[in-house]
Design a protein around this motif. Structure first.
Motif, PDB file in Angstrom:
ATOM      1  N   TYR A   1       0.817  -1.220   0.000  1.00 25.45           N
ATOM      2  CA  TYR A   1       0.000   0.000   0.000  1.00 25.45           C
ATOM      3  C   TYR A   1       0.850   1.270   0.000  1.00 25.45           C
ATOM      4  CZ  TYR A   1       1.021  -0.826   4.925  1.00 25.45           C
ATOM      5  OH  TYR A   1       1.666  -1.085   6.115  1.00 25.45           O
ATOM      6  N   SER A   2       2.138   1.148   0.305  1.00 26.41           N
ATOM      7  CA  SER A   2       3.016   2.323   0.258  1.00 26.41           C
ATOM      8  C   SER A   2       3.168   2.848  -1.173  1.00 26.41           C
ATOM      9  CB  SER A   2       4.382   2.007   0.857  1.00 26.41           C
ATOM     10  OG  SER A   2       5.071   1.033   0.084  1.00 26.41           O
ATOM     11  N   TYR A   3       2.825   2.010  -2.160  1.00 31.74           N
ATOM     12  CA  TYR A   3       2.838   2.437  -3.558  1.00 31.74           C
ATOM     13  C   TYR A   3       1.464   2.917  -4.024  1.00 31.74           C
ATOM     14  CZ  TYR A   3       7.461   0.319  -4.123  1.00 31.74           C
ATOM     15  OH  TYR A   3       8.795   0.016  -4.013  1.00 31.74           O
ATOM     16  N   GLY A   4       0.488   2.903  -3.134  1.00 33.47           N
ATOM     17  CA  GLY A   4      -0.872   3.238  -3.530  1.00 33.47           C
ATOM     18  C   GLY A   4      -1.002   4.608  -4.144  1.00 33.47           C
ATOM     19  N   LYS A   5      -0.414   5.618  -3.526  1.00 31.03           N
ATOM     20  CA  LYS A   5      -0.538   6.978  -4.058  1.00 31.03           C
ATOM     21  C   LYS A   5       0.114   7.073  -5.442  1.00 31.03           C
ATOM     22  CE  LYS A   5      -0.040  11.843  -2.770  1.00 31.03           C
ATOM     23  NZ  LYS A   5       0.419  12.264  -4.105  1.00 31.03           N
ATOM     24  N   GLU A   6       1.289   6.465  -5.608  1.00 28.03           N
ATOM     25  CA  GLU A   6       1.963   6.494  -6.907  1.00 28.03           C
ATOM     26  C   GLU A   6       1.105   5.828  -7.987  1.00 28.03           C
ATOM     27  OE1 GLU A   6       5.931   4.584  -9.062  1.00 28.03           O
ATOM     28  OE2 GLU A   6       5.894   4.807  -6.882  1.00 28.03           O
ATOM     29  N   ILE A   7       0.506   4.683  -7.652  1.00 29.45           N
ATOM     30  CA  ILE A   7      -0.319   3.958  -8.616  1.00 29.45           C
ATOM     31  C   ILE A   7      -1.530   4.797  -9.022  1.00 29.45           C
ATOM     32  CG2 ILE A   7      -1.843   1.953  -8.894  1.00 29.45           C
ATOM     33  CD1 ILE A   7       0.173   0.438  -7.026  1.00 29.45           C
TER      34      ILE A   7
ATOM     35  N   ASP B   1      -2.057   8.092  -8.542  1.00 26.56           N
ATOM     36  CA  ASP B   1      -1.659   9.356  -9.182  1.00 26.56           C
ATOM     37  C   ASP B   1      -1.350   9.147 -10.655  1.00 26.56           C
ATOM     38  OD1 ASP B   1      -1.933  10.830  -6.875  1.00 26.56           O
ATOM     39  OD2 ASP B   1       0.218  10.954  -6.436  1.00 26.56           O
ATOM     40  N   THR B   2      -0.671   8.046 -10.955  1.00 28.57           N
ATOM     41  CA  THR B   2      -0.346   7.740 -12.351  1.00 28.57           C
ATOM     42  C   THR B   2      -1.606   7.501 -13.161  1.00 28.57           C
ATOM     43  OG1 THR B   2       1.761   6.766 -11.673  1.00 28.57           O
ATOM     44  CG2 THR B   2       0.970   6.215 -13.870  1.00 28.57           C
ATOM     45  N   ALA B   3      -2.594   6.833 -12.565  1.00 28.63           N
ATOM     46  CA  ALA B   3      -3.869   6.619 -13.251  1.00 28.63           C
ATOM     47  C   ALA B   3      -4.544   7.947 -13.590  1.00 28.63           C
ATOM     48  CB  ALA B   3      -4.786   5.754 -12.391  1.00 28.63           C
ATOM     49  N   VAL B   4      -4.454   8.897 -12.672  1.00 28.50           N
ATOM     50  CA  VAL B   4      -5.022  10.237 -12.933  1.00 28.50           C
ATOM     51  C   VAL B   4      -4.243  10.938 -14.031  1.00 28.50           C
ATOM     52  CG1 VAL B   4      -5.427  12.528 -11.945  1.00 28.50           C
ATOM     53  CG2 VAL B   4      -6.000  10.481 -10.624  1.00 28.50           C
ATOM     54  N   ASP B   5      -2.909  10.898 -13.944  1.00 26.20           N
ATOM     55  CA  ASP B   5      -2.067  11.568 -14.937  1.00 26.20           C
ATOM     56  C   ASP B   5      -2.314  11.042 -16.343  1.00 26.20           C
ATOM     57  OD1 ASP B   5      -0.957  13.025 -12.885  1.00 26.20           O
ATOM     58  OD2 ASP B   5       0.858  11.794 -12.732  1.00 26.20           O
ATOM     59  N   LEU B   6      -2.638   9.744 -16.457  1.00 27.62           N
ATOM     60  CA  LEU B   6      -2.863   9.136 -17.765  1.00 27.62           C
ATOM     61  C   LEU B   6      -4.316   9.221 -18.216  1.00 27.62           C
ATOM     62  CD1 LEU B   6      -0.630   5.928 -17.433  1.00 27.62           C
ATOM     63  CD2 LEU B   6      -0.106   8.041 -18.673  1.00 27.62           C
ATOM     64  N   GLY B   7      -5.126   9.904 -17.432  1.00 18.66           N
ATOM     65  CA  GLY B   7      -6.520  10.081 -17.808  1.00 18.66           C
ATOM     66  C   GLY B   7      -7.387   8.856 -17.615  1.00 18.66           C
ATOM     67  N   LYS B   8      -6.945   7.925 -16.795  1.00 17.67           N
ATOM     68  CA  LYS B   8      -7.693   6.691 -16.573  1.00 17.67           C
ATOM     69  C   LYS B   8      -8.581   6.754 -15.342  1.00 17.67           C
ATOM     70  CE  LYS B   8      -4.110   3.844 -18.779  1.00 17.67           C
ATOM     71  NZ  LYS B   8      -4.907   3.504 -19.974  1.00 17.67           N
ATOM     72  N   MET B   9      -8.451   7.831 -14.566  1.00 16.24           N
ATOM     73  CA  MET B   9      -9.219   7.957 -13.340  1.00 16.24           C
ATOM     74  C   MET B   9      -9.376   9.433 -13.000  1.00 16.24           C
ATOM     75  SD  MET B   9      -8.248   6.512  -9.514  1.00 16.24           S
ATOM     76  CE  MET B   9      -8.451   4.794  -9.972  1.00 16.24           C
ATOM     77  N   PRO B  10     -10.581   9.896 -12.670  1.00 15.31           N
ATOM     78  CA  PRO B  10     -10.749  11.286 -12.207  1.00 15.31           C
ATOM     79  C   PRO B  10     -10.063  11.502 -10.859  1.00 15.31           C
ATOM     80  CG  PRO B  10     -12.851  10.310 -12.858  1.00 15.31           C
ATOM     81  CD  PRO B  10     -11.868   9.185 -12.771  1.00 15.31           C
ATOM     82  N   ALA B  11      -9.553  12.685 -10.651  1.00 14.01           N
ATOM     83  CA  ALA B  11      -8.836  12.979  -9.406  1.00 14.01           C
ATOM     84  C   ALA B  11      -9.706  12.764  -8.181  1.00 14.01           C
ATOM     85  CB  ALA B  11      -8.299  14.411  -9.442  1.00 14.01           C
ATOM     86  N   GLU B  12     -10.991  13.105  -8.292  1.00  8.62           N
ATOM     87  CA  GLU B  12     -11.867  12.949  -7.129  1.00  8.62           C
ATOM     88  C   GLU B  12     -12.081  11.472  -6.775  1.00  8.62           C
ATOM     89  OE1 GLU B  12     -14.549  13.972 -10.730  1.00  8.62           O
ATOM     90  OE2 GLU B  12     -12.604  14.581  -9.886  1.00  8.62           O
ATOM     91  N   VAL B  13     -12.086  10.620  -7.786  1.00 14.27           N
ATOM     92  CA  VAL B  13     -12.205   9.180  -7.523  1.00 14.27           C
ATOM     93  C   VAL B  13     -10.937   8.677  -6.832  1.00 14.27           C
ATOM     94  CG1 VAL B  13     -12.397   6.894  -8.579  1.00 14.27           C
ATOM     95  CG2 VAL B  13     -13.822   8.782  -9.403  1.00 14.27           C
ATOM     96  N   ARG B  14      -9.780   9.126  -7.320  1.00 10.67           N
ATOM     97  CA  ARG B  14      -8.521   8.762  -6.664  1.00 10.67           C
ATOM     98  C   ARG B  14      -8.549   9.135  -5.190  1.00 10.67           C
ATOM     99  NH1 ARG B  14      -4.071  12.840  -8.075  1.00 10.67           N
ATOM    100  NH2 ARG B  14      -5.632  14.043  -6.912  1.00 10.67           N
TER     101      ARG B  14
END
Length: 211
Positions: free
Chosen positions: A93-99, A101-114
Protein backbone atom coordinates in the motif's frame (compact mmCIF):
# COMPACT_ATOMS: atom_id res chain seq x y z
CA UNK A 1 4.38 -4.16 -29.48
CA UNK A 2 4.95 -7.79 -28.58
CA UNK A 3 4.85 -10.45 -31.26
CA UNK A 4 4.23 -13.72 -29.49
CA UNK A 5 5.81 -16.85 -30.91
CA UNK A 6 2.63 -18.67 -29.92
CA UNK A 7 -0.65 -16.79 -29.62
CA UNK A 8 -2.90 -19.85 -29.61
CA UNK A 9 -4.56 -19.64 -26.21
CA UNK A 10 -5.95 -23.16 -26.32
CA UNK A 11 -2.47 -24.55 -26.93
CA UNK A 12 -0.91 -22.34 -24.24
CA UNK A 13 -3.49 -23.49 -21.72
CA UNK A 14 -3.83 -27.18 -22.51
CA UNK A 15 -0.25 -28.02 -23.42
CA UNK A 16 1.56 -26.24 -20.60
CA UNK A 17 3.82 -28.63 -18.72
CA UNK A 18 5.97 -28.30 -15.63
CA UNK A 19 9.46 -28.49 -17.10
CA UNK A 20 12.37 -29.52 -14.90
CA UNK A 21 15.16 -29.70 -17.51
CA UNK A 22 16.14 -26.82 -19.79
CA UNK A 23 18.69 -26.11 -22.49
CA UNK A 24 21.43 -24.35 -20.50
CA UNK A 25 22.77 -22.73 -23.68
CA UNK A 26 19.61 -20.62 -24.06
CA UNK A 27 19.67 -17.38 -22.07
CA UNK A 28 16.72 -15.03 -22.02
CA UNK A 29 17.80 -11.43 -22.47
CA UNK A 30 17.08 -8.90 -19.75
CA UNK A 31 14.94 -6.95 -22.24
CA UNK A 32 12.72 -9.93 -23.03
CA UNK A 33 12.53 -10.94 -19.38
CA UNK A 34 11.36 -7.44 -18.44
CA UNK A 35 8.84 -7.56 -21.28
CA UNK A 36 7.41 -10.83 -19.95
CA UNK A 37 7.25 -9.50 -16.39
CA UNK A 38 5.41 -6.41 -17.62
CA UNK A 39 2.93 -8.56 -19.52
CA UNK A 40 2.40 -10.82 -16.53
CA UNK A 41 1.86 -7.78 -14.30
CA UNK A 42 -1.36 -6.97 -16.16
CA UNK A 43 -2.82 -9.60 -13.80
CA UNK A 44 -5.49 -8.34 -11.40
CA UNK A 45 -4.78 -7.54 -7.77
CA UNK A 46 -6.88 -6.34 -4.86
CA UNK A 47 -7.61 -2.62 -5.31
CA UNK A 48 -4.73 -2.63 -7.83
CA UNK A 49 -2.03 -2.63 -5.15
CA UNK A 50 0.19 -4.96 -7.25
CA UNK A 51 2.00 -6.56 -4.29
CA UNK A 52 4.29 -8.83 -6.35
CA UNK A 53 8.04 -8.33 -6.22
CA UNK A 54 10.65 -10.26 -8.23
CA UNK A 55 14.24 -11.33 -7.88
CA UNK A 56 15.50 -12.77 -11.19
CA UNK A 57 18.35 -15.14 -10.38
CA UNK A 58 20.33 -15.72 -13.58
CA UNK A 59 24.02 -15.37 -12.71
CA UNK A 60 26.10 -18.33 -11.60
CA UNK A 61 26.78 -16.54 -8.33
CA UNK A 62 23.07 -16.07 -7.73
CA UNK A 63 22.26 -19.67 -8.62
CA UNK A 64 25.00 -20.93 -6.31
CA UNK A 65 23.43 -18.92 -3.51
CA UNK A 66 19.97 -20.26 -4.30
CA UNK A 67 20.92 -23.92 -4.72
CA UNK A 68 21.08 -24.95 -1.05
CA UNK A 69 17.68 -23.33 -0.45
CA UNK A 70 15.65 -25.25 -3.03
CA UNK A 71 15.78 -28.81 -1.71
CA UNK A 72 15.11 -31.30 -4.54
CA UNK A 73 14.68 -28.69 -7.31
CA UNK A 74 18.34 -28.27 -8.17
CA UNK A 75 18.13 -29.43 -11.80
CA UNK A 76 15.82 -26.53 -12.63
CA UNK A 77 18.32 -24.20 -11.00
CA UNK A 78 21.28 -25.71 -12.86
CA UNK A 79 19.75 -25.72 -16.35
CA UNK A 80 17.19 -22.89 -16.51
CA UNK A 81 17.84 -19.50 -18.01
CA UNK A 82 16.71 -18.00 -14.71
CA UNK A 83 14.94 -18.69 -11.47
CA UNK A 84 12.31 -16.04 -10.76
CA UNK A 85 11.73 -15.56 -7.04
CA UNK A 86 8.24 -14.15 -6.46
CA UNK A 87 7.63 -12.31 -3.20
CA UNK A 88 4.59 -10.56 -1.80
CA UNK A 89 5.13 -7.10 -0.34
CA UNK A 90 3.31 -6.73 3.00
CA UNK A 91 3.65 -2.94 2.64
CA UNK A 92 2.40 -2.79 -0.94
CA UNK A 93 0.00 0.00 0.00
CA UNK A 94 3.02 2.32 0.26
CA UNK A 95 2.84 2.44 -3.56
CA UNK A 96 -0.87 3.24 -3.53
CA UNK A 97 -0.54 6.98 -4.06
CA UNK A 98 1.96 6.49 -6.91
CA UNK A 99 -0.32 3.96 -8.62
CA UNK A 100 -3.44 6.09 -8.33
CA UNK A 101 -1.66 9.36 -9.18
CA UNK A 102 -0.35 7.74 -12.35
CA UNK A 103 -3.87 6.62 -13.25
CA UNK A 104 -5.02 10.24 -12.93
CA UNK A 105 -2.07 11.57 -14.94
CA UNK A 106 -2.86 9.14 -17.77
CA UNK A 107 -6.52 10.08 -17.81
CA UNK A 108 -7.69 6.69 -16.57
CA UNK A 109 -9.22 7.96 -13.34
CA UNK A 110 -10.75 11.29 -12.21
CA UNK A 111 -8.84 12.98 -9.41
CA UNK A 112 -11.87 12.95 -7.13
CA UNK A 113 -12.20 9.18 -7.52
CA UNK A 114 -8.52 8.76 -6.66
CA UNK A 115 -8.94 10.85 -3.53
CA UNK A 116 -12.01 8.91 -2.43
CA UNK A 117 -10.39 5.55 -3.11
CA UNK A 118 -7.11 6.32 -1.35
CA UNK A 119 -8.91 7.78 1.66
CA UNK A 120 -10.72 4.47 2.07
CA UNK A 121 -8.11 1.96 0.91
CA UNK A 122 -4.92 3.08 2.62
CA UNK A 123 -6.22 3.15 6.21
CA UNK A 124 -7.99 -0.15 5.56
CA UNK A 125 -4.83 -1.87 4.36
CA UNK A 126 -2.75 -0.35 7.13
CA UNK A 127 -5.17 -1.84 9.67
CA UNK A 128 -4.63 -5.41 8.46
CA UNK A 129 -2.86 -7.88 10.69
CA UNK A 130 0.30 -9.41 9.26
CA UNK A 131 -1.55 -12.70 8.80
CA UNK A 132 -4.38 -11.10 6.83
CA UNK A 133 -2.02 -9.10 4.63
CA UNK A 134 0.01 -12.26 4.06
CA UNK A 135 -3.11 -13.92 2.62
CA UNK A 136 -3.87 -10.94 0.37
CA UNK A 137 -0.40 -10.66 -1.16
CA UNK A 138 -0.07 -14.41 -1.69
CA UNK A 139 -3.39 -14.63 -3.53
CA UNK A 140 -2.58 -11.64 -5.74
CA UNK A 141 0.98 -12.80 -6.43
CA UNK A 142 -0.27 -16.27 -7.35
CA UNK A 143 -2.57 -14.74 -9.98
CA UNK A 144 0.51 -13.01 -11.39
CA UNK A 145 2.54 -16.24 -11.32
CA UNK A 146 -0.04 -18.18 -13.32
CA UNK A 147 -0.22 -15.42 -15.88
CA UNK A 148 3.58 -15.36 -16.11
CA UNK A 149 3.64 -19.09 -16.88
CA UNK A 150 1.29 -18.55 -19.83
CA UNK A 151 3.18 -15.46 -21.00
CA UNK A 152 6.42 -17.45 -20.96
CA UNK A 153 4.88 -20.12 -23.19
CA UNK A 154 3.66 -17.43 -25.58
CA UNK A 155 7.29 -16.28 -25.86
CA UNK A 156 8.45 -19.83 -26.59
CA UNK A 157 9.69 -20.74 -23.11
CA UNK A 158 8.53 -23.09 -20.38
CA UNK A 159 8.37 -22.92 -16.61
CA UNK A 160 8.07 -24.93 -13.43
CA UNK A 161 6.32 -23.50 -10.37
CA UNK A 162 8.31 -24.47 -7.29
CA UNK A 163 7.06 -24.52 -3.72
CA UNK A 164 9.82 -26.67 -2.23
CA UNK A 165 12.30 -24.16 -0.81
CA UNK A 166 13.49 -22.75 2.50
CA UNK A 167 10.86 -20.03 2.85
CA UNK A 168 12.28 -18.68 6.09
CA UNK A 169 15.67 -17.98 4.49
CA UNK A 170 14.88 -16.88 0.93
CA UNK A 171 14.32 -13.14 1.38
CA UNK A 172 17.38 -12.52 3.54
CA UNK A 173 19.58 -14.58 1.22
CA UNK A 174 18.81 -12.10 -1.55
CA UNK A 175 19.05 -8.95 0.56
CA UNK A 176 15.33 -8.38 1.11
CA UNK A 177 13.67 -7.50 4.41
CA UNK A 178 12.16 -10.81 5.54
CA UNK A 179 9.65 -8.98 7.74
CA UNK A 180 8.24 -7.17 4.70
CA UNK A 181 8.67 -9.58 1.77
CA UNK A 182 7.09 -13.04 1.97
CA UNK A 183 8.10 -15.72 -0.55
CA UNK A 184 5.20 -16.97 -2.66
CA UNK A 185 6.87 -19.31 -5.14
CA UNK A 186 9.84 -19.74 -7.43
CA UNK A 187 9.44 -20.14 -11.18
CA UNK A 188 12.17 -21.73 -13.23
CA UNK A 189 12.11 -20.48 -16.82
CA UNK A 190 13.97 -21.39 -19.97
CA UNK A 191 13.93 -23.36 -23.21
CA UNK A 192 12.59 -26.84 -22.50
CA UNK A 193 14.96 -29.77 -22.98
CA UNK A 194 12.20 -32.28 -22.27
CA UNK A 195 8.51 -32.61 -23.11
CA UNK A 196 7.36 -32.85 -19.53
CA UNK A 197 4.64 -35.15 -18.23
CA UNK A 198 1.02 -34.88 -19.21
CA UNK A 199 -1.05 -35.05 -16.04
CA UNK A 200 -4.72 -35.71 -15.47
CA UNK A 201 -7.23 -33.41 -13.83
CA UNK A 202 -10.31 -34.31 -11.86
CA UNK A 203 -13.56 -33.62 -13.66
CA UNK A 204 -15.42 -30.48 -12.54
CA UNK A 205 -18.19 -32.72 -11.18
CA UNK A 206 -15.71 -33.84 -8.51
CA UNK A 207 -14.98 -30.35 -7.20
CA UNK A 208 -18.09 -28.29 -7.95
CA UNK A 209 -21.32 -27.93 -6.01
CA UNK A 210 -24.42 -26.25 -7.40
CA UNK A 211 -26.91 -24.60 -5.07
Amino acid sequence: MTTFKNNDFSDLLKNRRSIRAYDPAVKISKEEMMEMLAEAATAPSSVNMQPWRFVVVESQEGKDKLKPLIRFNTNQNDTSSAMILIFGDLECYSYGKEIYDTAVDLGKMPAEVRDQQLAAILPYYESFSKEKMNDVVKIDSSLLAMQLMLVARAHGYDTNPIGGFEADQLAAAFDLDSERYVPVMILSIGKAAEEGYESIRLSPEKFTDWK
